[in-house]
Design a protein around this motif. Sequence first.
Motif, PDB file in Angstrom:
ATOM      1  N   PRO A  95       0.821  -1.200   0.000  1.00 28.45           N
ATOM      2  CA  PRO A  95       0.000   0.000   0.000  1.00 28.45           C
ATOM      3  C   PRO A  95       0.862   1.260   0.000  1.00 28.45           C
ATOM      4  O   PRO A  95       1.885   1.323   0.680  1.00 28.45           O
ATOM      5  N   GLN A  96       0.463   2.224  -0.774  1.00 29.36           N
ATOM      6  CA  GLN A  96       1.172   3.492  -0.848  1.00 29.36           C
ATOM      7  C   GLN A  96       0.377   4.543  -0.076  1.00 29.36           C
ATOM      8  O   GLN A  96      -0.840   4.593  -0.186  1.00 29.36           O
ATOM      9  N   PRO A  97       1.037   5.370   0.712  1.00 31.26           N
ATOM     10  CA  PRO A  97       0.309   6.393   1.447  1.00 31.26           C
ATOM     11  C   PRO A  97      -0.324   7.396   0.492  1.00 31.26           C
ATOM     12  O   PRO A  97       0.236   7.712  -0.556  1.00 31.26           O
ATOM     13  N   VAL A  98      -1.486   7.846   0.865  1.00 27.84           N
ATOM     14  CA  VAL A  98      -2.188   8.841   0.067  1.00 27.84           C
ATOM     15  C   VAL A  98      -1.591  10.196   0.412  1.00 27.84           C
ATOM     16  O   VAL A  98      -1.560  10.597   1.568  1.00 27.84           O
ATOM     17  N   THR A  99      -1.079  10.866  -0.583  1.00 31.12           N
ATOM     18  CA  THR A  99      -0.464  12.162  -0.332  1.00 31.12           C
ATOM     19  C   THR A  99      -1.440  13.298  -0.546  1.00 31.12           C
ATOM     20  O   THR A  99      -1.275  14.365   0.018  1.00 31.12           O
ATOM     21  N   GLU A 100      -2.450  13.069  -1.370  1.00 28.94           N
ATOM     22  CA  GLU A 100      -3.403  14.131  -1.637  1.00 28.94           C
ATOM     23  C   GLU A 100      -4.775  13.536  -1.911  1.00 28.94           C
ATOM     24  O   GLU A 100      -4.933  12.693  -2.792  1.00 28.94           O
ATOM     25  N   PHE A 112      -9.126   2.688   0.351  1.00 27.24           N
ATOM     26  CA  PHE A 112      -8.559   1.735   1.303  1.00 27.24           C
ATOM     27  C   PHE A 112      -8.517   0.305   0.769  1.00 27.24           C
ATOM     28  O   PHE A 112      -8.126  -0.615   1.497  1.00 27.24           O
ATOM     29  N   GLU A 113      -8.934   0.132  -0.484  1.00 27.23           N
ATOM     30  CA  GLU A 113      -8.932  -1.181  -1.129  1.00 27.23           C
ATOM     31  C   GLU A 113      -9.662  -2.221  -0.292  1.00 27.23           C
ATOM     32  O   GLU A 113      -9.141  -3.308  -0.002  1.00 27.23           O
ATOM     33  N   VAL A 124     -17.079  -0.636   4.164  1.00 27.97           N
ATOM     34  CA  VAL A 124     -17.294   0.789   4.442  1.00 27.97           C
ATOM     35  C   VAL A 124     -18.636   0.985   5.148  1.00 27.97           C
ATOM     36  O   VAL A 124     -18.726   1.723   6.139  1.00 27.97           O
ATOM     37  N   TYR A 125     -19.673   0.316   4.670  1.00 29.33           N
ATOM     38  CA  TYR A 125     -20.980   0.431   5.315  1.00 29.33           C
ATOM     39  C   TYR A 125     -20.962  -0.168   6.723  1.00 29.33           C
ATOM     40  O   TYR A 125     -21.594   0.347   7.635  1.00 29.33           O
ATOM     41  N   ASP A 177     -15.691   5.868  -3.105  1.00 30.30           N
ATOM     42  CA  ASP A 177     -14.352   6.460  -3.039  1.00 30.30           C
ATOM     43  C   ASP A 177     -13.573   5.903  -1.852  1.00 30.30           C
ATOM     44  O   ASP A 177     -12.382   5.594  -1.966  1.00 30.30           O
ATOM     45  N   ILE A 178     -14.244   5.788  -0.702  1.00 29.93           N
ATOM     46  CA  ILE A 178     -13.583   5.282   0.506  1.00 29.93           C
ATOM     47  C   ILE A 178     -13.165   3.828   0.298  1.00 29.93           C
ATOM     48  O   ILE A 178     -12.043   3.436   0.648  1.00 29.93           O
TER      49      ILE A 178
END
Length: 74
Positions: free
Chosen positions: A7-12, A27-28, A34-35, A22-23
């Motif tokens: 996993p790569q950190p989200v920078t933006e 977070f794959e 999510v629900y 989207d969530i």
Amino acid sequence: MATVKTPQPVTELPTRYLTPDDIAALFEVPLETVYHWRKQRTGPPGFRVGRHVRYDPAAVQAWVVQQSDLDAAA
């Protein structure tokens, strides 16, 4: 041979409000996760706009930091 995806950190994050899809993509995880997070109040805080759930990107980022801090303290 299968490759392991790191996993790569989200920078933006986007500047628009995020959807549950989207969530899940961010977070794959499956959309059902999510629900489940929302129902259990364990995931990033969301809010309703009519019948739709949205997430503030700043709140999602704060939740990630909080989760990282909790994980580091364990």
